[in-house]
Design a protein around this motif. Structure first.
Motif, PDB file in Angstrom:
ATOM      1  N   ALA A 237       2.793   7.888   6.485  1.00  0.00           N
ATOM      2  CA  ALA A 237       2.645   7.920   7.943  1.00  0.00           C
ATOM      3  C   ALA A 237       1.743   6.790   8.425  1.00  0.00           C
ATOM      4  O   ALA A 237       2.002   6.161   9.459  1.00  0.00           O
ATOM      5  CB  ALA A 237       2.083   9.267   8.381  1.00  0.00           C
ATOM      6  N   GLN A 238       0.670   6.517   7.664  1.00  0.00           N
ATOM      7  CA  GLN A 238      -0.240   5.429   8.032  1.00  0.00           C
ATOM      8  C   GLN A 238       0.476   4.085   7.997  1.00  0.00           C
ATOM      9  O   GLN A 238       0.318   3.258   8.907  1.00  0.00           O
ATOM     10  CB  GLN A 238      -1.427   5.398   7.070  1.00  0.00           C
ATOM     11  N   PHE A 239       1.268   3.873   6.962  1.00  0.00           N
ATOM     12  CA  PHE A 239       1.960   2.597   6.848  1.00  0.00           C
ATOM     13  C   PHE A 239       3.032   2.451   7.926  1.00  0.00           C
ATOM     14  O   PHE A 239       3.260   1.353   8.434  1.00  0.00           O
ATOM     15  CB  PHE A 239       2.574   2.450   5.450  1.00  0.00           C
ATOM     16  N   LEU A 240       3.706   3.531   8.286  1.00  0.00           N
ATOM     17  CA  LEU A 240       4.695   3.452   9.363  1.00  0.00           C
ATOM     18  C   LEU A 240       4.029   3.068  10.682  1.00  0.00           C
ATOM     19  O   LEU A 240       4.566   2.270  11.462  1.00  0.00           O
ATOM     20  CB  LEU A 240       5.430   4.783   9.510  1.00  0.00           C
ATOM     21  N   ALA A 241       2.852   3.635  10.957  1.00  0.00           N
ATOM     22  CA  ALA A 241       2.123   3.280  12.177  1.00  0.00           C
ATOM     23  C   ALA A 241       1.700   1.816  12.134  1.00  0.00           C
ATOM     24  O   ALA A 241       1.741   1.107  13.152  1.00  0.00           O
ATOM     25  CB  ALA A 241       0.901   4.186  12.335  1.00  0.00           C
ATOM     26  N   THR A 242       1.303   1.357  10.952  1.00  0.00           N
ATOM     27  CA  THR A 242       0.928  -0.049  10.791  1.00  0.00           C
ATOM     28  C   THR A 242       2.115  -0.961  11.083  1.00  0.00           C
ATOM     29  O   THR A 242       1.970  -2.020  11.702  1.00  0.00           O
ATOM     30  CB  THR A 242       0.411  -0.292   9.359  1.00  0.00           C
ATOM     31  N   LEU A 243       3.305  -0.547  10.651  1.00  0.00           N
ATOM     32  CA  LEU A 243       4.499  -1.358  10.867  1.00  0.00           C
ATOM     33  C   LEU A 243       4.864  -1.456  12.346  1.00  0.00           C
ATOM     34  O   LEU A 243       5.425  -2.468  12.783  1.00  0.00           O
ATOM     35  CB  LEU A 243       5.676  -0.782  10.075  1.00  0.00           C
ATOM     36  N   ASP A 244       4.554  -0.417  13.133  1.00  0.00           N
ATOM     37  CA  ASP A 244       4.834  -0.493  14.576  1.00  0.00           C
ATOM     38  C   ASP A 244       4.135  -1.690  15.189  1.00  0.00           C
ATOM     39  O   ASP A 244       4.720  -2.455  15.968  1.00  0.00           O
ATOM     40  CB  ASP A 244       4.383   0.791  15.275  1.00  0.00           C
ATOM     41  N   ASP A 245       2.858  -1.852  14.855  1.00  0.00           N
ATOM     42  CA  ASP A 245       2.109  -3.006  15.360  1.00  0.00           C
ATOM     43  C   ASP A 245       2.648  -4.307  14.768  1.00  0.00           C
ATOM     44  O   ASP A 245       2.756  -5.331  15.458  1.00  0.00           O
ATOM     45  CB  ASP A 245       0.623  -2.872  15.019  1.00  0.00           C
ATOM     46  N   GLY A 246       2.996  -4.252  13.474  1.00  0.00           N
ATOM     47  CA  GLY A 246       3.486  -5.451  12.810  1.00  0.00           C
ATOM     48  C   GLY A 246       4.772  -5.969  13.416  1.00  0.00           C
ATOM     49  O   GLY A 246       5.023  -7.180  13.414  1.00  0.00           O
ATOM     50  N   ARG A 247       5.582  -5.063  13.970  1.00  0.00           N
ATOM     51  CA  ARG A 247       6.836  -5.506  14.572  1.00  0.00           C
ATOM     52  C   ARG A 247       6.598  -6.331  15.829  1.00  0.00           C
ATOM     53  O   ARG A 247       7.339  -7.260  16.128  1.00  0.00           O
ATOM     54  CB  ARG A 247       7.716  -4.288  14.858  1.00  0.00           C
ATOM     55  N   ILE A 248       5.565  -5.982  16.564  1.00  0.00           N
ATOM     56  CA  ILE A 248       5.214  -6.790  17.735  1.00  0.00           C
ATOM     57  C   ILE A 248       4.761  -8.170  17.280  1.00  0.00           C
ATOM     58  O   ILE A 248       5.121  -9.200  17.873  1.00  0.00           O
ATOM     59  CB  ILE A 248       4.111  -6.108  18.560  1.00  0.00           C
ATOM     60  N   ALA A 249       3.972  -8.202  16.218  1.00  0.00           N
ATOM     61  CA  ALA A 249       3.468  -9.476  15.716  1.00  0.00           C
ATOM     62  C   ALA A 249       4.591 -10.348  15.164  1.00  0.00           C
ATOM     63  O   ALA A 249       4.578 -11.576  15.334  1.00  0.00           O
ATOM     64  CB  ALA A 249       2.403  -9.222  14.648  1.00  0.00           C
ATOM     65  N   ILE A 250       5.579  -9.742  14.501  1.00  0.00           N
ATOM     66  CA  ILE A 250       6.729 -10.517  14.027  1.00  0.00           C
ATOM     67  C   ILE A 250       7.522 -11.049  15.221  1.00  0.00           C
ATOM     68  O   ILE A 250       8.077 -12.155  15.176  1.00  0.00           O
ATOM     69  CB  ILE A 250       7.624  -9.656  13.120  1.00  0.00           C
ATOM     70  N   PHE A 359      12.865 -24.789   9.971  1.00  0.00           N
ATOM     71  CA  PHE A 359      12.903 -23.604  10.832  1.00  0.00           C
ATOM     72  C   PHE A 359      14.190 -22.814  10.613  1.00  0.00           C
ATOM     73  O   PHE A 359      14.180 -21.583  10.680  1.00  0.00           O
ATOM     74  CB  PHE A 359      12.763 -24.005  12.303  1.00  0.00           C
ATOM     75  N   TYR A 360      15.283 -23.521  10.343  1.00  0.00           N
ATOM     76  CA  TYR A 360      16.560 -22.844  10.075  1.00  0.00           C
ATOM     77  C   TYR A 360      16.431 -21.951   8.852  1.00  0.00           C
ATOM     78  O   TYR A 360      16.897 -20.802   8.850  1.00  0.00           O
ATOM     79  CB  TYR A 360      17.646 -23.903   9.857  1.00  0.00           C
ATOM     80  N   ARG A 361      15.772 -22.452   7.801  1.00  0.00           N
ATOM     81  CA  ARG A 361      15.603 -21.666   6.585  1.00  0.00           C
ATOM     82  C   ARG A 361      14.596 -20.536   6.783  1.00  0.00           C
ATOM     83  O   ARG A 361      14.740 -19.435   6.236  1.00  0.00           O
ATOM     84  CB  ARG A 361      15.137 -22.572   5.439  1.00  0.00           C
ATOM     85  N   ASP A 362      13.563 -20.807   7.549  1.00  0.00           N
ATOM     86  CA  ASP A 362      12.496 -19.821   7.732  1.00  0.00           C
ATOM     87  C   ASP A 362      12.915 -18.620   8.570  1.00  0.00           C
ATOM     88  O   ASP A 362      12.374 -17.526   8.417  1.00  0.00           O
ATOM     89  CB  ASP A 362      11.280 -20.470   8.416  1.00  0.00           C
ATOM     90  N   ALA A 363      13.865 -18.816   9.474  1.00  0.00           N
ATOM     91  CA  ALA A 363      14.129 -17.806  10.500  1.00  0.00           C
ATOM     92  C   ALA A 363      14.778 -16.536   9.980  1.00  0.00           C
ATOM     93  O   ALA A 363      14.482 -15.436  10.463  1.00  0.00           O
ATOM     94  CB  ALA A 363      14.996 -18.408  11.614  1.00  0.00           C
ATOM     95  N   LYS A 364      15.648 -16.635   9.003  1.00  0.00           N
ATOM     96  CA  LYS A 364      16.466 -15.484   8.621  1.00  0.00           C
ATOM     97  C   LYS A 364      15.637 -14.258   8.255  1.00  0.00           C
ATOM     98  O   LYS A 364      15.981 -13.115   8.597  1.00  0.00           O
ATOM     99  CB  LYS A 364      17.391 -15.865   7.456  1.00  0.00           C
ATOM    100  N   VAL A 365      14.532 -14.461   7.562  1.00  0.00           N
ATOM    101  CA  VAL A 365      13.735 -13.325   7.094  1.00  0.00           C
ATOM    102  C   VAL A 365      13.091 -12.556   8.245  1.00  0.00           C
ATOM    103  O   VAL A 365      12.687 -11.400   8.082  1.00  0.00           O
ATOM    104  CB  VAL A 365      12.665 -13.801   6.078  1.00  0.00           C
ATOM    105  N   LEU A 366      13.022 -13.168   9.430  1.00  0.00           N
ATOM    106  CA  LEU A 366      12.467 -12.469  10.587  1.00  0.00           C
ATOM    107  C   LEU A 366      13.270 -11.216  10.911  1.00  0.00           C
ATOM    108  O   LEU A 366      12.728 -10.224  11.418  1.00  0.00           O
ATOM    109  CB  LEU A 366      12.441 -13.399  11.805  1.00  0.00           C
ATOM    110  N   GLU A 367      14.566 -11.246  10.625  1.00  0.00           N
ATOM    111  CA  GLU A 367      15.431 -10.094  10.888  1.00  0.00           C
ATOM    112  C   GLU A 367      15.300  -9.001   9.824  1.00  0.00           C
ATOM    113  O   GLU A 367      15.885  -7.931   9.960  1.00  0.00           O
ATOM    114  CB  GLU A 367      16.900 -10.527  10.934  1.00  0.00           C
ATOM    115  N   VAL A 368      14.531  -9.302   8.773  1.00  0.00           N
ATOM    116  CA  VAL A 368      14.446  -8.395   7.622  1.00  0.00           C
ATOM    117  C   VAL A 368      13.064  -7.764   7.499  1.00  0.00           C
ATOM    118  O   VAL A 368      12.930  -6.544   7.367  1.00  0.00           O
ATOM    119  CB  VAL A 368      14.811  -9.145   6.318  1.00  0.00           C
ATOM    120  N   GLY A 369      12.008  -8.593   7.522  1.00  0.00           N
ATOM    121  CA  GLY A 369      10.655  -8.088   7.322  1.00  0.00           C
ATOM    122  C   GLY A 369      10.181  -7.154   8.426  1.00  0.00           C
ATOM    123  O   GLY A 369      10.641  -7.227   9.557  1.00  0.00           O
ATOM    124  N   GLU A 370       9.266  -6.243   8.066  1.00  0.00           N
ATOM    125  CA  GLU A 370       8.693  -5.257   8.996  1.00  0.00           C
ATOM    126  C   GLU A 370       9.766  -4.318   9.568  1.00  0.00           C
ATOM    127  O   GLU A 370       9.624  -3.793  10.671  1.00  0.00           O
ATOM    128  CB  GLU A 370       7.954  -5.953  10.149  1.00  0.00           C
TER     129      GLU A 370
END
Length: 389
Positions: A237-250, A359-370
């Motif tokens: 539960a703690q990590f899920l709450a942490t991910l909520d904030d992390g999604r804004i940061a991503i 930037f083309y290579r870097d972008a794809k993981v944005l759709e995956v992480g967090e």
């Protein structure tokens, strides 16, 4: 209704981070990318600028600032180098913030000062080879033996987990079985250098070459019982709450990517000459660049709104929904933007000497992480009251 207009102080702070990024990161980003080099000296410089302590309490060396400021910093770093943007995002959102939210006073005093100063980094070990989006399928185990936790298992894709300044990694682990028969998952802090804890060789990634990412293994790793972070059985539960904030940061990192794509496309379209004039005069090019501006403005506003809701103390469900909406739109827009920008550059966009390729290579993981785009859509649908599984 929560306002998400930036204050004068926010704009001044943005300029200071932009100046730092353009002077200390932009000239070297391509070389770090080629060499897969994690620039520890720049991470320390980011610490001296106060970036890792933006949201941390002043008593631990932080600024006690708002989440919006952190998003602005991540955006500006990500505008010149996504690797340094994710280093800050993970360092604060996944390393420092869980300690602030769930740590005991003793844990905070032991770990936060160095993390806040940028002299150390902490990782966040949730994902496993068989537990990604289904994080509840965690297989790593921690058994309490006397006054020690004994940890066995593995994690993967963990940022800031194996650098020379990594001080600890907090991991989720099964610590028992709940009354309903489901696994009890807790969070355990494991200091770097603990016998049995190995940061395996860094991944050979598609992008984010200058960020530190490793698979981790734990073989009879023993840590004191007081290295439990938060309540026993509340780790998931703690990590899920942490991910909520992390999604804004991503989302903020994605906004930086979008801004970079727009800047590069506009500049190139004004310089590149074909058929007696700049290619930006052609509607086929100009309209694509106009689409970049639309995606950028929408992504930025969604991100700032989500950050403002968090800063205003909005209900957790409201912040969660806003975070997921911002992440799914801004990350997918960033991926599209890199494709458009690369197309504007034509053949040159396929050459690594131009930043647009990075930037083309870097972008794809944005759709995956967090949390993947699919997970975000599931959360949004649930927030609308749909019984989606």
């Amino acid at each position: 209704m929560t306002s998400f207009e930036l204050s004068r102080e926010h704009e001044e702070f943005r300029r200071s981070v932009r100046d730092f990024a353009e002077a200390q990161i932009a000239p070297y980003a391509a070389q770090w990318d080629r060499e897969h080099h994690f620039p520890v000296d720049v991470v320390r410089a980011m610490g001296k600028l106060g970036l890792f302590g933006l949201t941390a309490p002043e008593e631990f060396g932080g600024a006690g600032g708002d989440f919006t400021s952190l998003c602005l910093a991540i955006e500006e770093l990500g505008r010149v180098d996504q690797s340094m943007g994710i280093t800050l995002q993970a360092g604060v959102g996944l390393g420092i913030n869980p300690l602030i939210e769930y740590g005991t006073r003793a844990q905070q005093e032991a770990w936060l000062p160095a993390l806040v100063a940028g002299e150390a980094l902490a990782g966040f070990g949730l994902t496993e080879p068989g537990a990604g989006s289904d994080a509840g399928a965690t297989r790593t185990r921690a058994e309490l033996q006397g006054e020690e936790w004994v940890v066995n298992g593995a994690k993967q894709f963990i940022t800031n987990s194996g650098s020379e300044i990594t001080s600890l990694v907090t991991v989720t682990a099964r610590t028992g079985v709940r009354e309903d028969g489901r696994p009890e998952i807790s969070a355990i802090m494991i200091p770097a250098g603990t016998p049995g804890f190995v940061a395996e060789p860094a991944y050979d990634k598609l992008g984010w070459h200058a960020s530190d990412t490793h698979p981790l293994s734990f073989t009879d790793v023993r840590v004191p019982a007081d290295h439990l972070l938060g309540e026993r059985g509340r780790g998931y539960a703690q990590f899920l709450a942490t991910l909520d904030d992390g999604r804004i940061a991503i989302s903020a990192l994605s906004v930086g990517c979008l801004q970079a794509c727009l800047d590069m496309a506009v500049a190139y379209a004004g310089e590149r000459q074909t058929f007696g004039g700049p290619i930006g005069r052609k509607q086929g090019v100009a309209f694509q660049i106009a689409d970049l501006e639309v995606m950028l403005q929408a992504s930025r506003m969604l991100t700032y709104r989500a950050a403002a809701l968090k800063d205003a103390g909005a209900p957790a469900g409201v912040v969660k929904q806003a975070a997921s909406v911002a992440k799914v739109y801004s990350t997918e827009s960033a991926v599209t933007a890199t494709r458009i920008a690369t197309q504007v550059f034509g053949g040159y966009g396929f050459m690594e000497e131009y930043p647009v390729a990075r930037f083309y290579r870097d972008a794809k993981v944005l759709e995956v992480g967090e949390g993947t785009s699919e997970v975000q859509r599931m959360l949004i649908a649930r927030g609308l009251g749909l019984p989606v599984e």
